[in-house]
Scaffold this motif. Structure first.
Motif, PDB file in Angstrom:
ATOM      1  N   LYS A 106       0.752  -1.173  -0.044  1.00 20.35           N
ATOM      2  CA  LYS A 106      -0.052   0.108   0.057  1.00 20.35           C
ATOM      3  C   LYS A 106       0.852   1.262  -0.066  1.00 20.35           C
ATOM      4  CE  LYS A 106      -3.978  -2.036   2.112  1.00 20.35           C
ATOM      5  NZ  LYS A 106      -4.693  -2.386   3.464  1.00 20.35           N
ATOM      6  N   ALA A 107       1.753   1.296   0.907  1.00 18.06           N
ATOM      7  CA  ALA A 107       2.914   2.338   0.804  1.00 18.06           C
ATOM      8  C   ALA A 107       3.292   2.638  -0.518  1.00 18.06           C
ATOM      9  CB  ALA A 107       3.813   2.147   1.945  1.00 18.06           C
ATOM     10  N   ASP A 108       3.801   1.408  -1.259  1.00 16.95           N
ATOM     11  CA  ASP A 108       4.380   1.614  -2.572  1.00 16.95           C
ATOM     12  C   ASP A 108       3.427   2.234  -3.655  1.00 16.95           C
ATOM     13  OD1 ASP A 108       6.726   0.437  -1.572  1.00 16.95           O
ATOM     14  OD2 ASP A 108       6.352  -1.501  -2.431  1.00 16.95           O
ATOM     15  N   LEU A 109       2.098   1.776  -3.524  1.00 23.53           N
ATOM     16  CA  LEU A 109       1.100   2.221  -4.318  1.00 23.53           C
ATOM     17  C   LEU A 109       0.965   3.956  -4.124  1.00 23.53           C
ATOM     18  CD1 LEU A 109      -0.816   1.628  -6.879  1.00 23.53           C
ATOM     19  CD2 LEU A 109      -2.480   1.059  -4.621  1.00 23.53           C
ATOM     20  N   ILE A 110       0.771   4.194  -2.960  1.00 19.84           N
ATOM     21  CA  ILE A 110       0.785   5.621  -2.390  1.00 19.84           C
ATOM     22  C   ILE A 110       1.882   6.537  -2.869  1.00 19.84           C
ATOM     23  CG2 ILE A 110       0.460   7.107  -0.563  1.00 19.84           C
ATOM     24  CD1 ILE A 110      -1.068   5.167   0.942  1.00 19.84           C
ATOM     25  N   ASN A 111       3.135   5.982  -2.851  1.00 16.90           N
ATOM     26  CA  ASN A 111       4.187   6.704  -3.266  1.00 16.90           C
ATOM     27  C   ASN A 111       4.325   6.767  -4.761  1.00 16.90           C
ATOM     28  OD1 ASN A 111       5.518   7.198  -1.055  1.00 16.90           O
ATOM     29  ND2 ASN A 111       6.592   5.106  -0.956  1.00 16.90           N
ATOM     30  N   GLU A 112       3.870   5.623  -5.549  1.00 16.22           N
ATOM     31  CA  GLU A 112       3.555   5.972  -7.160  1.00 16.22           C
ATOM     32  C   GLU A 112       2.675   6.775  -7.517  1.00 16.22           C
ATOM     33  OE1 GLU A 112       3.050   2.344  -9.317  1.00 16.22           O
ATOM     34  OE2 GLU A 112       4.368   1.155  -7.833  1.00 16.22           O
ATOM     35  N   GLU A 113       1.519   6.819  -6.665  1.00 16.70           N
ATOM     36  CA  GLU A 113       0.329   7.818  -6.983  1.00 16.70           C
ATOM     37  C   GLU A 113       0.895   9.174  -6.860  1.00 16.70           C
ATOM     38  OE1 GLU A 113      -2.867   6.603  -4.836  1.00 16.70           O
ATOM     39  OE2 GLU A 113      -3.481   4.867  -6.001  1.00 16.70           O
ATOM     40  N   MET A 114       1.688   9.482  -5.867  1.00 15.91           N
ATOM     41  CA  MET A 114       2.368  10.760  -5.508  1.00 15.91           C
ATOM     42  C   MET A 114       3.126  11.194  -6.461  1.00 15.91           C
ATOM     43  SD  MET A 114       2.595  10.689  -1.364  1.00 15.91           S
ATOM     44  CE  MET A 114       3.023  12.338  -1.139  1.00 15.91           C
ATOM     45  N   GLU A 115       4.115  10.240  -6.930  1.00 22.20           N
ATOM     46  CA  GLU A 115       5.200  10.592  -8.107  1.00 22.20           C
ATOM     47  C   GLU A 115       4.296  11.184  -9.387  1.00 22.20           C
ATOM     48  OE1 GLU A 115       8.472  10.656  -8.139  1.00 22.20           O
ATOM     49  OE2 GLU A 115       8.312  10.553  -6.039  1.00 22.20           O
ATOM     50  N   HIS A 116       3.315  10.485  -9.718  1.00 20.29           N
ATOM     51  CA  HIS A 116       2.361  10.647 -10.964  1.00 20.29           C
ATOM     52  C   HIS A 116       1.859  12.024 -10.864  1.00 20.29           C
ATOM     53  CE1 HIS A 116       3.369   7.084 -12.900  1.00 20.29           C
ATOM     54  NE2 HIS A 116       2.640   6.138 -11.964  1.00 20.29           N
ATOM     55  N   GLU A 117       1.444  12.556  -9.606  1.00 19.46           N
ATOM     56  CA  GLU A 117       0.794  13.766  -9.570  1.00 19.46           C
ATOM     57  C   GLU A 117       1.794  14.938  -9.600  1.00 19.46           C
ATOM     58  OE1 GLU A 117      -1.443  13.736  -5.933  1.00 19.46           O
ATOM     59  OE2 GLU A 117      -2.516  11.965  -6.560  1.00 19.46           O
ATOM     60  N   LYS A 118       2.899  14.763  -9.399  1.00 17.55           N
ATOM     61  CA  LYS A 118       4.116  15.803  -9.578  1.00 17.55           C
ATOM     62  C   LYS A 118       4.142  16.358 -10.876  1.00 17.55           C
ATOM     63  CE  LYS A 118       6.879  14.755  -5.362  1.00 17.55           C
ATOM     64  NZ  LYS A 118       7.849  14.630  -4.974  1.00 17.55           N
TER      65      LYS A 118
END
Length: 118
Positions: A106-118
């Motif tokens: 879940k933490a990896d998924l959240i980090n990926e989503e945050m990277e795509h939002e940048k």
């Protein structure tokens, strides 16, 4: 004094009667902890037979636990108790690894989503 009572369903009740207090744990046939608790006496020492019957009536409300019973006391139950506790420990460790892996995923998924939002 340790007491093990095995039900017809192969559920296992472990009671540790320490005189004025009795700890109990119920395990399934695979040695996995299902529930447990503590009973204390304010009137005197707990009798092994009375406390066993009282605890069985408590656990029967939630778990299948019927006759015929196999009863082991003291030294007669030591090796089986060690196996049950070892199996329960392995099961608990396995569940903990699954939980930690799930949290990491879940933490990896959240980090990926945050990277795509940048």
């Amino acid at each position: 004094m340790d007491i093990l009572i095995i039900s017809a369903e192969n559920n296992i009740l472990h009671i540790c009667n320490e005189g004025y207090k009795a700890d109990y744990t119920i395990y399934n046939s695979k040695g996995h902890n299902l529930d447990g608790g503590v009973l204390e006496s304010s009137k005197g020492r707990l009798n092994d037979n009375n406390i066993s019957n009282e605890i069985m009536s408590i656990i029967k409300e939630r778990f299948s636990f019927s006759k015929p019973y196999i009863r082991l006391k003291g030294e007669d139950c030591e090796s089986l108790l060690e196996l049950i506790e070892a199996e329960d420990y392995k099961h608990t460790q396995s569940k903990m690894k699954e939980l930690l892996s799930s949290i990491q995923d879940k933490a990896d998924l959240i980090n990926e989503e945050m990277e795509h939002e940048k």
